[in-house]
Scaffold this active site. Sequence first.
Site, PDB file in Angstrom:
ATOM      1  N   ASP A  28      18.627   1.890  17.077  1.00 35.62           N
ATOM      2  CA  ASP A  28      17.420   2.637  16.683  1.00 35.62           C
ATOM      3  C   ASP A  28      16.363   1.765  16.022  1.00 35.62           C
ATOM      4  O   ASP A  28      15.567   2.230  15.217  1.00 35.62           O
ATOM      5  CB  ASP A  28      17.767   3.804  15.721  1.00 35.62           C
ATOM      6  CG  ASP A  28      18.847   4.691  16.282  1.00 35.62           C
ATOM      7  OD1 ASP A  28      18.801   4.968  17.478  1.00 35.62           O
ATOM      8  OD2 ASP A  28      19.745   5.092  15.517  1.00 35.62           O
ATOM      9  N   LYS A  31      13.664  -0.560  19.951  1.00 35.08           N
ATOM     10  CA  LYS A  31      13.673  -1.466  21.117  1.00 35.08           C
ATOM     11  C   LYS A  31      12.910  -0.872  22.289  1.00 35.08           C
ATOM     12  O   LYS A  31      12.295  -1.584  23.068  1.00 35.08           O
ATOM     13  CB  LYS A  31      15.117  -1.751  21.560  1.00 35.08           C
ATOM     14  CG  LYS A  31      15.949  -2.468  20.534  1.00 35.08           C
ATOM     15  CD  LYS A  31      17.360  -2.704  21.026  1.00 35.08           C
ATOM     16  CE  LYS A  31      18.210  -1.457  21.169  1.00 35.08           C
ATOM     17  NZ  LYS A  31      18.470  -0.721  19.929  1.00 35.08           N
ATOM     18  N   GLY A  55      19.178   6.124  23.039  1.00 35.54           N
ATOM     19  CA  GLY A  55      18.001   6.989  23.128  1.00 35.54           C
ATOM     20  C   GLY A  55      16.779   6.161  22.831  1.00 35.54           C
ATOM     21  O   GLY A  55      16.509   5.839  21.686  1.00 35.54           O
ATOM     22  N   HIS A  56      16.090   5.731  23.884  1.00 38.20           N
ATOM     23  CA  HIS A  56      14.920   4.875  23.684  1.00 38.20           C
ATOM     24  C   HIS A  56      13.659   5.718  23.784  1.00 38.20           C
ATOM     25  O   HIS A  56      13.351   6.265  24.832  1.00 38.20           O
ATOM     26  CB  HIS A  56      14.916   3.746  24.721  1.00 38.20           C
ATOM     27  CG  HIS A  56      16.026   2.763  24.492  1.00 38.20           C
ATOM     28  ND1 HIS A  56      16.412   1.826  25.397  1.00 38.20           N
ATOM     29  CD2 HIS A  56      16.819   2.581  23.413  1.00 38.20           C
ATOM     30  CE1 HIS A  56      17.405   1.103  24.893  1.00 38.20           C
ATOM     31  NE2 HIS A  56      17.667   1.554  23.689  1.00 38.20           N
ATOM     32  N   GLN A 239      21.936   0.189  21.614  1.00 36.84           N
ATOM     33  CA  GLN A 239      22.591   0.150  20.291  1.00 36.84           C
ATOM     34  C   GLN A 239      22.168  -1.134  19.559  1.00 36.84           C
ATOM     35  O   GLN A 239      21.077  -1.614  19.801  1.00 36.84           O
ATOM     36  CB  GLN A 239      24.122   0.272  20.424  1.00 36.84           C
ATOM     37  CG  GLN A 239      24.583   1.664  20.845  1.00 36.84           C
ATOM     38  CD  GLN A 239      24.556   1.905  22.332  1.00 36.84           C
ATOM     39  OE1 GLN A 239      24.945   1.076  23.105  1.00 36.84           O
ATOM     40  NE2 GLN A 239      24.104   3.080  22.743  1.00 36.84           N
TER      41      GLN A 239
END
Length: 459
Positions: A28, A31, A55-56, A239
């Site tokens: 988080d 990225k 989750g990007h 991650q």
Amino acid sequence: MSGLQIRLSEKLNLKAKTAVIIGAQWGDEGKGKIVDVLSDNFSVVARYAGGHNAGHTVIINGKKFILQLVPCGVLRKDCRGVIGNGVVLDPLAFLDEVGRLRDAGVKVDGNLFVSNRAQVILPYHRMIELAAENAPGRVKIGTTSRGIGPAYEDKMGRRGLRVIDLLDAQLLRTHIENACREKNMIGHALFNSEPIDADKMYAEYSRAAEKIAPYVRDTAALLNRAIADGEPVMFEGAQGTMLDIDHGTYPFVTSSSATSGGVATGTGVPPTAISQVIGVTKAYCTRVGGGPFPSEIGDAVGEQLRKRGNEYGAVTGRPRRCGWLDLPLLRYSNMINGSTWLVVTKLDVLDELAEIPVCIGYKINGKKISEIPADAAGFEKIEPTYETLPGWKQSTVGITDFEKLPARARQYLEFLEGASGGARIAMVSTGPEREQTIFMPDFAREILAREKKAGRQAS
Ligand code: IMP
């Protein structure tokens, strides 16, 4: 020239520059935005580890995209996306995400490729994970409940289903029947779980397989060919370093190699082909799920950071634990990943603070330690040493020039860079939009000046 015909001499004489973007903390770090901004300079962006636990979040012209499996590169129409063999692919989640992107006008067809060697997540992986997480006596990891861990267990146990096998109807049926029999027995015996119906699963997944087939390729060949042809390739980490299965805060980690080392095994591109490693760190620190977090702050200031930084999980919506920037951790991450460049995100979240503590060292039982403990119990004993830097108490939102930052914000960044063990600041993010980004001149010269080759059709 086919991928398999690339000669070693050509590989060593690489024309293309490649870069890996990794999370330097517990994920988080932002990225997604950074990969999206940089993808303008790359022809291909490849994911190499994890699954739809990632989750990007990317915001373009005020429109929010949350990408879980699909690499952020696909948001640029002349950039191809690759889901490498190191990823665990949930076919239904993949099709759902592709459908949402297509509806939003993103070109996915002919632009997105899935490795034939990637492992498949099936419903019994989620069943086993949910049951195991809640079983008495088990260490609760606080996973994303996506079946990630059990899918990697099956991979390493050599009983997994790969994407290539998903496309073979007979093999799929036999695999599902055998696996359901075994998993239902384990689920019932250990966790009293409800059994899963193999026929229903086969019907659903054989339909999904037909829809996935057009995306499937030998992506190792595709990527090696692109590199040999001089196309710049970016590898998108998921991650973060401290969630890496080998180098993170085990057992409170994810089940894959989130660090830069995962690129080679997770894509089939050799380590000799990796030219740059770029570590992404928040200007502070967060973590979701259980496990040690030496610089965690539990008071009202932590809540303030959570609110200002909107620190809630992109996948699960869980509130993120917040803490101060941790320099020993950043140095560790730089060592493990070989990061030479750093991207600092969410600087603006600190704008209102009068003082900003930064963790500069660790002590255990009053003694300074220079190496990160290998065990969670050792981590829990850490007493962080802080240095407090003055805040700048001015808005940095949207600033695009380093020199225009308040002097104290520049000092904060220089302090971070000076204590990071040799890596240099490449970019600073001052808001969620693409444009809200500072590029440091040396980095801009090295990365951005590169000519991006027109993407060629993958075969
Ligand atoms: P899993 O990856 O679902 O097995 O979860 C293992 C640990 O990694 C949990 O603490 C999760 O919260 C954490 N985790 C997994 N993916 C992400 C991510 O993308 N960002 C932050 N934490 C994550």
